[in-house]
Design a protein around this motif. Structure first.
Motif, short mmCIF file in Angstrom:
data_model
loop_
_atom_site.label_atom_id
_atom_site.label_comp_id
_atom_site.label_asym_id
_atom_site.label_seq_id
_atom_site.Cartn_x
_atom_site.Cartn_y
_atom_site.Cartn_z
N ARG A 22 0.83 -1.22 0.00
CA ARG A 22 0.00 0.00 0.00
C ARG A 22 0.86 1.27 0.00
O ARG A 22 0.56 2.22 -0.70
CB ARG A 22 -0.91 0.01 1.23
N THR A 24 3.89 1.74 -1.06
CA THR A 24 4.74 1.94 -2.24
C THR A 24 3.97 1.90 -3.56
O THR A 24 4.46 2.38 -4.57
CB THR A 24 5.83 0.86 -2.32
N GLY A 25 2.79 1.29 -3.54
CA GLY A 25 2.05 1.11 -4.79
C GLY A 25 2.52 -0.11 -5.57
O GLY A 25 2.08 -0.35 -6.68
N LYS A 49 11.17 2.94 -4.90
CA LYS A 49 10.05 3.08 -3.96
C LYS A 49 10.37 2.45 -2.61
O LYS A 49 10.02 3.00 -1.57
CB LYS A 49 8.79 2.45 -4.56
#
Length: 73
Positions: A22, A24-25, A49
């Motif tokens: 979540r 870092t994507g 990230k």
């Protein structure tokens, strides 16, 4: 051999795989493979990230161990 220290970094912050995904994507599967040290490749964007999230350098996230020294510590 390349060792990934993601599990150690996550442990210090008491983070779960979904927490990292979540924040870092990154896809949960990507984080999971790195956590288990089963990944065969990683995108530079993913490294960026993760380094940003943990405020660390690439050298703190990954470690090169010469083939003859493959003993896991």
């Amino acid at each position: 051999m390349i060792r990934c220290h993601l599990s150690t970094l996550m442990g210090k912050r008491k983070m779960k795989i979904m927490d990292v995904a979540r924040a870092t994507g990154l896809h949960r599967n990507t984080v999971s493979l790195l956590y288990k040290e089963e990944a065969v490749r990683i995108e530079i964007d993913a490294m960026d990230k993760l380094c940003e999230l943990f405020n660390c350098s690439v050298g703190e996230l990954f470690e090169y161990i010469p083939e003859g020294d493959g003993e896991i510590q």
